[in-house]
Design a protein around this motif. Structure first.
Motif, PDB file in Angstrom:
ATOM      1  N   LYS A  85      22.912  42.505  39.728  1.00  0.00           N
ATOM      2  CA  LYS A  85      22.420  43.968  40.208  1.00  0.00           C
ATOM      3  C   LYS A  85      23.507  45.007  40.068  1.00  0.00           C
ATOM      4  O   LYS A  85      23.221  46.178  39.565  1.00  0.00           O
ATOM      5  N   LYS A  88      24.094  46.532  37.078  1.00  0.00           N
ATOM      6  CA  LYS A  88      22.892  47.322  36.357  1.00  0.00           C
ATOM      7  C   LYS A  88      21.815  46.493  35.552  1.00  0.00           C
ATOM      8  O   LYS A  88      21.127  46.889  34.712  1.00  0.00           O
ATOM      9  N   PHE A  89      21.836  45.232  35.790  1.00  0.00           N
ATOM     10  CA  PHE A  89      21.133  44.262  35.318  1.00  0.00           C
ATOM     11  C   PHE A  89      19.722  44.074  36.320  1.00  0.00           C
ATOM     12  O   PHE A  89      20.084  43.753  37.458  1.00  0.00           O
ATOM     13  N   HIS A  90      18.475  43.980  35.719  1.00  0.00           N
ATOM     14  CA  HIS A  90      17.223  43.977  36.685  1.00  0.00           C
ATOM     15  C   HIS A  90      17.324  42.368  37.064  1.00  0.00           C
ATOM     16  O   HIS A  90      17.482  41.675  36.168  1.00  0.00           O
ATOM     17  N   VAL A  91      17.018  42.072  38.274  1.00  0.00           N
ATOM     18  CA  VAL A  91      16.621  40.625  38.550  1.00  0.00           C
ATOM     19  C   VAL A  91      15.250  40.628  39.098  1.00  0.00           C
ATOM     20  O   VAL A  91      14.804  41.366  39.850  1.00  0.00           O
ATOM     21  N   HIS A  92      14.448  39.659  38.651  1.00  0.00           N
ATOM     22  CA  HIS A  92      13.131  39.614  39.053  1.00  0.00           C
ATOM     23  C   HIS A  92      12.998  38.232  39.751  1.00  0.00           C
ATOM     24  O   HIS A  92      12.888  37.217  38.801  1.00  0.00           O
ATOM     25  N   THR A 105      16.489  37.498  34.539  1.00  0.00           N
ATOM     26  CA  THR A 105      16.819  38.589  34.016  1.00  0.00           C
ATOM     27  C   THR A 105      16.954  38.792  32.697  1.00  0.00           C
ATOM     28  O   THR A 105      16.466  37.997  31.841  1.00  0.00           O
TER      29      THR A 105
END
Length: 120
Positions: A85, A88-92, A105
């Motif tokens: 995060k 700037k990487f999206h974490v789901h 991700t």
């Protein structure tokens, strides 16, 4: 007969090795593994940490893997999620796999990546 998985190969755009190194080495902690000279000419980059190997092959035209993906077992998912995060990487987060805590991700190229650990 199959005895173990040697490596996972993912595709990446031509000439983007620096982004692969930033994600797989700098953020995930995998070491860069030298490619044989005959294969190095094709581009891409290989990574390894212990028995975990990920090969990124340069491909043109490039299409990211949106469904097919590697799944990496991890010790501390929360720390890794925060690291991603912060970069700037999206974490789901996903709770659909009984007995595991996990999240998804995407690498810098849009390839889906899963990280998980057994639930406590």
């Amino acid at each position: 007969m199959i005895t173990q998985l040697h490596h996972v190969q993912l595709a990446m755009p031509v000439g983007q090795e620096h982004l692969a190194i930033r994600f797989y080495s700098n953020l995930l902690g995998l070491d860069i593994e030298p490619k044989p000279d005959v294969l190095a000419k094709r581009g891409g980059v290989w990574f390894r940490l212990g028995e975990v190997r990920v090969h990124l092959g340069a491909e043109e035209p490039f299409v990211p893997a949106k469904k097919a993906h590697p799944a990496f077992l991890c010790h501390d998912l929360d720390v890794l999620a925060q690291t991603l995060k912060s970069a700037k990487f999206h974490v789901h987060w996903d709770e659909k796999l009984s007995g595991f805590k996990r999240f998804y991700t995407a690498d810098p190229f849009g390839n889906r990546i899963e990280f998980l650990r057994p639930a406590t």
